[in-house]
Design an enzyme around this catalytic site. Sequence first.
Site, PDB file in Angstrom:
ATOM      1  CD  GLU A  34      40.804  24.325  28.433  1.00 23.97           C
ATOM      2  OE1 GLU A  34      41.028  23.357  29.193  1.00 23.97           O
ATOM      3  OE2 GLU A  34      40.959  24.292  27.200  1.00 23.97           O
ATOM      4  CG  PHE A  61      35.747  32.894  33.751  1.00 27.58           C
ATOM      5  CD1 PHE A  61      34.578  32.724  34.473  1.00 27.58           C
ATOM      6  CD2 PHE A  61      36.928  32.396  34.281  1.00 27.58           C
ATOM      7  CE1 PHE A  61      34.591  32.068  35.689  1.00 27.58           C
ATOM      8  CE2 PHE A  61      36.950  31.738  35.499  1.00 27.58           C
ATOM      9  CZ  PHE A  61      35.780  31.565  36.203  1.00 27.58           C
ATOM     10  CB  THR A  96      34.790  39.101  27.215  1.00 25.30           C
ATOM     11  OG1 THR A  96      35.374  39.048  28.516  1.00 25.30           O
ATOM     12  CG2 THR A  96      34.156  40.459  26.979  1.00 25.30           C
ATOM     13  CB  ALA A 145      53.884  25.663  25.872  1.00 22.01           C
ATOM     14  N   PRO A 166      50.834  41.307  24.536  1.00 23.27           N
ATOM     15  CG  PRO A 166      53.145  41.491  24.141  1.00 23.27           C
ATOM     16  CD  PRO A 166      51.959  40.585  23.902  1.00 23.27           C
ATOM     17  CD  GLN A 167      47.019  45.561  19.467  1.00 27.97           C
ATOM     18  OE1 GLN A 167      48.031  45.702  18.804  1.00 27.97           O
ATOM     19  NE2 GLN A 167      45.801  45.622  18.932  1.00 27.97           N
ATOM     20  CD  GLU A 168      43.980  39.823  26.206  1.00 31.06           C
ATOM     21  OE1 GLU A 168      44.415  39.013  25.351  1.00 31.06           O
ATOM     22  OE2 GLU A 168      43.185  39.498  27.094  1.00 31.06           O
ATOM     23  CG  LEU A 194      36.850  60.920  48.605  1.00 29.21           C
ATOM     24  CD1 LEU A 194      37.713  61.213  47.381  1.00 29.21           C
ATOM     25  CD2 LEU A 194      37.013  62.042  49.642  1.00 29.21           C
ATOM     26  N   GLY A 249      30.727  58.631  50.482  1.00 27.03           N
ATOM     27  CA  GLY A 249      29.974  58.202  51.659  1.00 27.03           C
ATOM     28  C   GLY A 249      28.973  57.113  51.286  1.00 27.03           C
TER      29      GLY A 249
HETATM   30  C1  LIG Z   1      34.742  38.979  33.584  1.00 31.21           C
HETATM   31  C2  LIG Z   1      35.817  38.107  33.023  1.00 31.21           C
HETATM   32  C3  LIG Z   1      36.030  38.106  31.641  1.00 31.21           C
HETATM   33  C4  LIG Z   1      37.006  37.281  31.088  1.00 31.21           C
HETATM   34  N1  LIG Z   1      37.155  37.219  29.722  1.00 31.21           N
HETATM   35  C5  LIG Z   1      37.957  36.260  29.186  1.00 31.21           C
HETATM   36  C6  LIG Z   1      37.989  36.038  27.772  1.00 31.21           C
HETATM   37  O1  LIG Z   1      37.346  36.747  26.996  1.00 31.21           O
HETATM   38  N2  LIG Z   1      38.754  35.015  27.297  1.00 31.21           N
HETATM   39  C7  LIG Z   1      39.488  34.208  28.126  1.00 31.21           C
HETATM   40  O2  LIG Z   1      40.138  33.297  27.636  1.00 31.21           O
HETATM   41  N3  LIG Z   1      39.480  34.389  29.470  1.00 31.21           N
HETATM   42  C8  LIG Z   1      38.726  35.380  30.010  1.00 31.21           C
HETATM   43  N4  LIG Z   1      38.700  35.560  31.372  1.00 31.21           N
HETATM   44  C9  LIG Z   1      39.461  34.660  32.207  1.00 31.21           C
HETATM   45  C10 LIG Z   1      40.667  35.308  32.884  1.00 31.21           C
HETATM   46  O3  LIG Z   1      41.653  35.618  31.952  1.00 31.21           O
HETATM   47  C11 LIG Z   1      41.134  34.318  33.970  1.00 31.21           C
HETATM   48  O4  LIG Z   1      40.146  34.342  34.992  1.00 31.21           O
HETATM   49  C12 LIG Z   1      42.502  34.647  34.521  1.00 31.21           C
HETATM   50  O5  LIG Z   1      43.489  34.415  33.550  1.00 31.21           O
HETATM   51  C13 LIG Z   1      42.831  33.820  35.771  1.00 31.21           C
HETATM   52  O6  LIG Z   1      42.614  32.462  35.537  1.00 31.21           O
HETATM   53  P1  LIG Z   1      41.728  31.620  36.584  1.00 31.21           P
HETATM   54  O7  LIG Z   1      40.448  32.349  36.774  1.00 31.21           O
HETATM   55  O8  LIG Z   1      41.641  30.215  36.108  1.00 31.21           O
HETATM   56  O9  LIG Z   1      42.533  31.672  37.924  1.00 31.21           O
HETATM   57  P2  LIG Z   1      43.672  30.651  38.387  1.00 31.21           P
HETATM   58  O10 LIG Z   1      44.607  30.426  37.266  1.00 31.21           O
HETATM   59  O11 LIG Z   1      43.026  29.474  39.012  1.00 31.21           O
HETATM   60  O12 LIG Z   1      44.402  31.508  39.506  1.00 31.21           O
HETATM   61  C14 LIG Z   1      43.835  31.680  40.810  1.00 31.21           C
HETATM   62  C15 LIG Z   1      44.755  32.610  41.614  1.00 31.21           C
HETATM   63  O13 LIG Z   1      46.060  32.027  41.690  1.00 31.21           O
HETATM   64  C16 LIG Z   1      47.011  32.964  41.229  1.00 31.21           C
HETATM   65  N5  LIG Z   1      48.094  32.266  40.542  1.00 31.21           N
HETATM   66  C17 LIG Z   1      48.008  31.333  39.562  1.00 31.21           C
HETATM   67  N6  LIG Z   1      49.234  30.971  39.169  1.00 31.21           N
HETATM   68  C18 LIG Z   1      50.117  31.694  39.913  1.00 31.21           C
HETATM   69  C19 LIG Z   1      51.538  31.776  39.977  1.00 31.21           C
HETATM   70  N7  LIG Z   1      52.320  31.050  39.166  1.00 31.21           N
HETATM   71  N8  LIG Z   1      52.095  32.626  40.862  1.00 31.21           N
HETATM   72  C20 LIG Z   1      51.330  33.401  41.668  1.00 31.21           C
HETATM   73  N9  LIG Z   1      49.972  33.354  41.672  1.00 31.21           N
HETATM   74  C21 LIG Z   1      49.389  32.517  40.787  1.00 31.21           C
HETATM   75  C22 LIG Z   1      46.265  33.868  40.256  1.00 31.21           C
HETATM   76  O14 LIG Z   1      46.924  35.105  40.109  1.00 31.21           O
HETATM   77  C23 LIG Z   1      44.925  33.989  40.947  1.00 31.21           C
HETATM   78  O15 LIG Z   1      45.022  34.971  41.943  1.00 31.21           O
HETATM   79  C24 LIG Z   1      37.782  36.438  31.943  1.00 31.21           C
HETATM   80  C25 LIG Z   1      37.579  36.479  33.321  1.00 31.21           C
HETATM   81  C26 LIG Z   1      36.609  37.279  33.861  1.00 31.21           C
HETATM   82  C27 LIG Z   1      36.389  37.242  35.352  1.00 31.21           C
END
Ligand SMILES: Cc1cc2nc3c(=O)[nH]c(=O)nc-3n(C[C@H](O)[C@H](O)[C@H](O)COP(=O)(O)OP(=O)(O)OC[C@H]3O[C@@H](n4cnc5c(N)ncnc54)[C@H](O)[C@@H]3O)c2cc1C
Length: 381
Positions: A129, A158, A160, A180, A242-244, A339, A341
């Site tokens: 979200e 985001f 796909t 949860a 896990p499969q994903e 590599l 350039g």
């Molecule tokens: C091109 C693309 C395609 C995608 N496709 C899908 C899709 O089909 N379906 C879907 O549901 N989602 C999809 N996503 C979303 C993706 O799974 C999320 O972007 C990802 O899970 C991270 O969530 P966020 O962007 O809200 O980052 P945030 O949760 O805001 O995190 C921001 C940063 O904080 C870090 N962080 C957060 N919590 C912690 C913690 N506890 N400890 C350490 N670091 C932490 C994260 O690692 C990240 O570096 C897609 C994203 C992209 C960019």
Amino acid sequence: MRRTIYDDDHEAFRDSVKQFLDRSVVPDVEKHAADKALPREFWTEAGKQGFLGLEIPEEYGGAGAGDYRFNAVLLEELSKVNAALSSCVGIHADIVAPYLVELTTEEQRKRWLPGVAAGDLLLAIGMTEPSGGSDLAALRTTAVRDGDDWVINGSKTFITNGYSADLVVTAVRTSPEKKAKGITLFAIPTDAEGYSRGRKLDKVGQDESDTAEMNFSDLRLTDDDIVGELDQGFIHMMQNLPQERLGCAISNLAHAKQILAETLVYTQERKAFGAGIGTFQHNKFLLAELFTHIDVTQAYVDQCVIAHDAEELTPIDAAKAKWWSSQVQNDILDHCVQLHGGYGYMNEYRVARAWRDARVSKIWAGSNEIMKELIGRDLGL
Ligand SMILES: Cc1cc2nc3c(=O)[nH]c(=O)nc-3n(C[C@H](O)[C@H](O)[C@H](O)COP(=O)(O)OP(=O)(O)OC[C@H]3O[C@@H](n4cnc5c(N)ncnc54)[C@H](O)[C@@H]3O)c2cc1C
């Protein structure tokens, strides 16, 4: 190193995937990138070839392969063409289809699976979200009971295949007080009243895939649209992740391996100071290291594929495969750009696009930090 996980049937399947891609996809990749989407004909043609229903039982139009190694072969071949192709098809056939096979009623299977296998019913999954993706348990999209209906409000981003999807398996809060334990999966048809989608998002890479925001405004569904058990959505997602993540690892590695092989050829052909640039000791040693990284990582990922086939792949092993392979992929592709350039920085070169395409693999499907968090927790920390 010779890989031992595939037999003749898998290699014959690989040939048929390759032929399909060479004929129906490779000539059009520029168009896919310009359109920010794969065309509908791609999906229906892939469906006709039987590539979209590997996990779907034959009675619902699938191949009922019952062997994850076919999924792995498919992802490898798609990744060699480009990363977006494997992510779009992976979401449809490898990630969302299993939810609809494993968690559904007979009526739901009949309603959805034939279209999924045929490529007529394009799938997406909505977990993330605008307010956050890593902390899935905190999601805010709600479904509230109203008579026999559920009324859904909220948004996902985001996603796909999000622009062209017909059905979106969506994680929704049904019990606000339970965190949860209050999340349910709904299969949302995108022609439902109250559904709207945003524009195709302008991404850094993977131009060929459509990624979009979606909004739900007083969208009405019933119990018949719930996938799995009420309030058990979080557990269902944890069981399928896990499969994903294994699929990500397979794709990460196949993509890096292909671009590295092409880079090796480039370093043999490109001359500087009267010699092929690959022959300079620095580059030779670098290439030796990169090919070693591929082979060693491949051994681990192949072991995960075998474990998954035996239903023994743990979430922790999948997390290790996901973060490691995406880091390896990004490191390798960064060196491949170097590599090449200046040409490595030009979009018309595959290596430049592959480098852009790979970056997201450290972010999605659970970021690499979240993978390490899971592994760390498992260590008792
Ligand atoms: C091109 C693309 C395609 C995608 N496709 C899908 C899709 O089909 N379906 C879907 O549901 N989602 C999809 N996503 C979303 C993706 O799974 C999320 O972007 C990802 O899970 C991270 O969530 P966020 O962007 O809200 O980052 P945030 O949760 O805001 O995190 C921001 C940063 O904080 C870090 N962080 C957060 N919590 C912690 C913690 N506890 N400890 C350490 N670091 C932490 C994260 O690692 C990240 O570096 C897609 C994203 C992209 C960019």
